[in-house]
Write a protein that holds these residues in place. Structure first.
Motif, mmCIF file in Angstrom:
data_model
loop_
_atom_site.group_PDB
_atom_site.id
_atom_site.type_symbol
_atom_site.label_atom_id
_atom_site.label_comp_id
_atom_site.label_asym_id
_atom_site.label_seq_id
_atom_site.Cartn_x
_atom_site.Cartn_y
_atom_site.Cartn_z
ATOM 1 N N TYR A 116 0.840 -1.199 0.000
ATOM 2 C CA TYR A 116 0.000 0.000 0.000
ATOM 3 C C TYR A 116 0.881 1.258 0.000
ATOM 4 O O TYR A 116 0.712 2.161 -0.821
ATOM 5 N N GLY A 117 1.847 1.289 0.916
ATOM 6 C CA GLY A 117 2.725 2.457 1.038
ATOM 7 C C GLY A 117 3.526 2.701 -0.230
ATOM 8 O O GLY A 117 3.721 3.850 -0.640
ATOM 9 N N ALA A 118 3.968 1.613 -0.868
ATOM 10 C CA ALA A 118 4.755 1.756 -2.099
ATOM 11 C C ALA A 118 3.891 2.358 -3.204
ATOM 12 O O ALA A 118 4.361 3.175 -3.998
ATOM 13 N N LYS A 119 2.615 1.981 -3.236
ATOM 14 C CA LYS A 119 1.724 2.564 -4.253
ATOM 15 C C LYS A 119 1.502 4.050 -3.995
ATOM 16 O O LYS A 119 1.461 4.849 -4.919
ATOM 17 N N VAL A 120 1.349 4.409 -2.735
ATOM 18 C CA VAL A 120 1.189 5.825 -2.400
ATOM 19 C C VAL A 120 2.460 6.583 -2.795
ATOM 20 O O VAL A 120 2.393 7.665 -3.380
ATOM 21 N N ALA A 121 3.630 5.994 -2.516
ATOM 22 C CA ALA A 121 4.898 6.641 -2.862
ATOM 23 C C ALA A 121 4.966 6.878 -4.367
ATOM 24 O O ALA A 121 5.358 7.958 -4.818
ATOM 25 N N ALA A 122 4.543 5.875 -5.147
ATOM 26 C CA ALA A 122 4.564 6.032 -6.601
ATOM 27 C C ALA A 122 3.635 7.172 -7.017
ATOM 28 O O ALA A 122 3.966 7.959 -7.906
ATOM 29 N N GLN A 123 2.483 7.280 -6.365
ATOM 30 C CA GLN A 123 1.523 8.337 -6.704
ATOM 31 C C GLN A 123 2.109 9.726 -6.480
ATOM 32 O O GLN A 123 1.778 10.664 -7.192
ATOM 33 N N GLY A 164 7.484 9.762 -4.558
ATOM 34 C CA GLY A 164 8.353 9.720 -3.374
ATOM 35 C C GLY A 164 9.022 8.369 -3.268
ATOM 36 O O GLY A 164 8.833 7.484 -4.115
ATOM 37 N N LYS A 165 9.794 8.222 -2.231
ATOM 38 C CA LYS A 165 10.543 7.003 -2.015
ATOM 39 C C LYS A 165 9.803 6.197 -0.943
ATOM 40 O O LYS A 165 9.360 6.770 0.051
ATOM 41 N N ALA A 166 9.675 4.877 -1.135
ATOM 42 C CA ALA A 166 9.011 4.048 -0.124
ATOM 43 C C ALA A 166 10.054 3.484 0.824
ATOM 44 O O ALA A 166 10.873 2.656 0.441
ATOM 45 N N VAL A 167 10.030 3.973 2.065
ATOM 46 C CA VAL A 167 11.000 3.536 3.073
ATOM 47 C C VAL A 167 10.256 2.802 4.182
ATOM 48 O O VAL A 167 9.252 3.299 4.692
ATOM 49 N N VAL A 168 10.775 1.627 4.538
ATOM 50 C CA VAL A 168 10.135 0.837 5.591
ATOM 51 C C VAL A 168 10.885 1.028 6.898
ATOM 52 O O VAL A 168 12.118 1.163 6.904
ATOM 53 N N LEU A 169 10.147 1.062 8.002
ATOM 54 C CA LEU A 169 10.770 1.067 9.324
ATOM 55 C C LEU A 169 10.400 -0.229 10.034
ATOM 56 O O LEU A 169 9.218 -0.508 10.248
#
Ligand SMILES: Cc1cc2nc3c(=O)[nH]c(=O)nc-3n(C[C@H](O)[C@H](O)[C@H](O)COP(=O)(O)OP(=O)(O)OC[C@H]3O[C@@H](n4cnc5c(N)ncnc54)[C@H](O)[C@@H]3O)c2cc1C
Ligand SMILES: Nc1ncnc2c1ncn2[C@@H]1O[C@H](COP(=O)(O)O)[C@@H](O)[C@H]1O
Lengths: 245, 324
Positions: free
Chosen positions: B24-31, B34-39
């Motif tokens: 989900y976060g990676a798709k938002v980043a693509a939108q 931005g860069k998708a960074v996991v913690l």
């Protein structure tokens, strides 16, 4: 011991939810309002602890005047006084700022809330208030015992529970079986009428979020009935038709 | 600018629901370009954390160490605030769970940010930032505008479809992250943790077999457990069942219990009271077995069998074993 219990005013769990004004407002017509069920657990445990420690219990609601019957009910159940912050609570951050503003002045030892409100189901107001006050917050709490200024908390975690000891002051999000819901008795209802209910205006704060439109889920298709004699075919249908096996 | 995605670890593995959160976060980043960074906070091997890359993350910040090994929402929120500062994150995504909500709440209060919890779909990021969430325990949805600069999204299971066949082959790079820890976050003393070991967690399970008062007593649960084991399913129950101590409290599903969203929910001898439905209406497919054709649960079901659970369950178990 000074205890604060924060309650929501929410549609009864069995209410049919609909919207008006072009799906921008909840339709309150015909909806029965109640104290949030988790808040009711918080209140019940709060009253028990107040009685045990000889302390005081204040009940707090951020919301409009139509919540007053529910606030009076909380007074009838055993709260000593009540505060209503006169604002429509549409954002968790806003609500938390209002609760924290009161709590900063009053220095409560224990702030009890429900695990979540059953309208927005966020489960975040307790953590926000804890952070704003710089004190610890835990949720969902299933058991709470006090010994002096130490609380022993049983908290539900994924697949089990955790028992921890923490010092007051604390903010806790409560759920069953922390206490049995209390029903007001006649004497409670009579005395509640004259207990103080203070209405205060909200403190100014930024609005972080706001609902702009509501919708309802798509209606469910008809249920496919399988004759009991052919129950085995269910497994095949789940595999080939529903594709969930 | 980045999207920071918090993931939950369980015994060194990334929880399945958290892999969905990564996607989900990676798709938002693509939108938002931005860069998708996991913690990731807690113990896990690099090989395990690299998996986040398959779901679209570029990088995993890994904060480990003895103090962070045990779930602690206060300390974890503090770590997240530090990670978001380092990564200049404007959108922070977490899985909907007790821990996800608790971290979001504390971190958002610190960062003066709006939180939307219970998100069910990708946000609208052109113009004003809007996202849809589940409200009234699944009975409705609210589209909510977030106005703060930093935005927290706490995402429900099944918010997006994951194409398992289309996953990335590359893993994420792992970067150790060493936050400053505050003593105040470790003030509480964990005395005991009771966790049912080896049991499939209800919130993670793809299939759940659940029993109600129609199961008549704890001594009859074996038939239900047998079907669950044949399907690789977790087991749940209605509230009266846990109130009567037929089953442990952590199995209780519904408004006042756990909310689940499996692919398949099989309800055995549960009437389908609205408070029970509130916990299961996120399920993709619902099967109801009840001897009463008028049971309200059938109205919310995809498949129904009118019959005696004790007669039906062993036959379903046999049929399930036959296809496995
Ligand atoms: C504020 C509030 C919160 C609540 N929260 C929850 C909650 O979180 N979760 C929850 O589950 N409940 C909750 N409840 C309780 C809820 O209202 C129902 O009472 C409860 O879900 C009923 O449980 P049940 O379906 O197991 O039992 P019952 O309603 O007694 O239903 C048993 C069903 O089994 C069927 N049956 C009996 N024998 C057989 C057989 N041999 N074969 C097949 N079918 C059979 C019957 O036809 C019946 O439909 C809540 C209630 C309140 C007021
Ligand atoms: N408007 C409000 N007034 C008072 N307390 C509230 C309000 N909204 C939320 N709370 C408290 O915060 C808890 C969690 O709410 P939520 O984060 O909205 O799920 C509730 O169970 C209440 O105890």
């Amino acid at each position: 011991m000074k205890i604060l219990v924060c309650i929501t005013n929410v549609p009864d769990t069995t209410s049919k939810i609909t919207f008006t004004d072009n799906n921008t407002r909840l339709n309150k017509a015909g909806v029965q309002y109640i104290i949030g069920p988790y808040d009711d657990y918080a209140l019940a445990r709060g009253v028990e602890l107040k009685e045990k420690t000889g302390g005081t219990l204040t009940v707090l609601h951020v919301g409009e005047a139509d919540a007053e019957p529910q606030i009076r009910k909380a007074l009838a159940i055993g709260a000593d006084d009540a505060i209503r912050i006169n604002a429509e609570p549409l954002d968790s951050y806003f609500t938390a700022v209002q609760i924290a503003a009161i709590a900063r002045e009053e220095n409560y030892d224990l702030i009890l809330m429900g695990r979540e409100s059953i309208d927005y189901n966020s489960g975040v107001v307790h953590g926000m208030v804890g952070e704003m006050l710089g004190i610890n917050s835990y949720s969902p709490v299933m058991k709470l015992e006090l010994e002096g200024s130490t609380a022993t908390i049983t908290r539900e975690i994924d697949g089990g529970k955790e028992i921890l000891k923490a010092n007051l002051p604390l903010v806790l999000g409560c759920q069953e079986p922390i206490a049995e819901w209390k029903i007001p008795n006649m004497r409670g209802i009579m005395t509640a009428r004259t207990k103080p209910l203070k209405v205060v205006e909200p403190v100014a704060t930024e609005e972080m979020s706001a609902p702009v439109a509501y919708s309802l889920p798509a209606p469910k298709g008809a249920c496919k009935m399988i004759p009991a004699a052919e129950a085995e075919t269910l497994i095949r249908l789940l595999q080939t038709e529903a594709k969930v096996l | 600018m980045s999207v920071l995605i918090f993931i939950e670890l369980d015994n060194g593995s990334i929880k399945k629901t958290s892999l969905e959160t990564v996607a989900y976060g990676a798709k938002v980043a693509a939108q938002v370009n931005g860069k998708a960074v996991v913690l990731a906070i807690g113990d896990a091997s690099s090989a395990e954390l690299e998996k986040a890359g398959h779901y679209g993350a570029e990088k995993v910040l890994h904060a480990a160490g003895e103090k962070l090994a045990h779930e602690n929402s206060l300390a974890y929120a503090d770590v997240l605030v530090q990670a978001s500062a380092q990564e200049q994150s404007q959108i922070i995504v977490l899985p909907k769970s007790g821990l996800g909500d608790a971290i979001a709440a504390r971190a958002a209060a610190r960062l003066k940010a709006g939180v939307v919890s219970g998100v069910t779909a990708l946000p609208e990021t052109e113009g004003t930032f809007k996202v849809t969430r589940s409200i009234f325990t699944g009975k409705a949805f609210a589209t909510t505008e977030i106005k703060s600069e930093i935005k927290f999204l706490v995402v429900r299971k099944n918010a997006i479809e994951i194409d398992e066949a289309g996953l990335n082959t590359a893993g994420a790079t792992i970067e150790p992250f060493s936050p400053a820890l505050r003593d105040a976050d470790f003030q509480a003393n964990v005395v005991d943790v009771e966790k049912a070991s080896g049991e499939l967690s209800l919130t993670e399970a793809e299939i759940i077999v659940s029993g109600g008062r129609g199961m008549k007593g704890p001594e009859h649960w074996q038939a239900l457990l047998d079907l669950a084991s044949a399907l690789g399913a977790a087991t749940g129950c209605s509230k009266p069942v846990s109130d009567l101590d037929w089953r442990p409290h952590h199995e209780h599903i519904g408004q006042t219990g756990i909310k689940v969203a499996p692919n398949l929910y099989i309800a055995c001898g549960i009437s389908g009271a609205i408070q029970h439905l509130a916990g299961v209406n996120g399920s993709k497919c619902i099967v109801v077995i009840n001897k009463d054709p008028e049971a309200p649960f059938f109205k919310s079901a995809d498949y129904g069998v009118v019959g005696d659970v004790f007669e039906i369950l062993p036959r379903l178990t046999a049929a399930a074993k036959a296809i496995r």
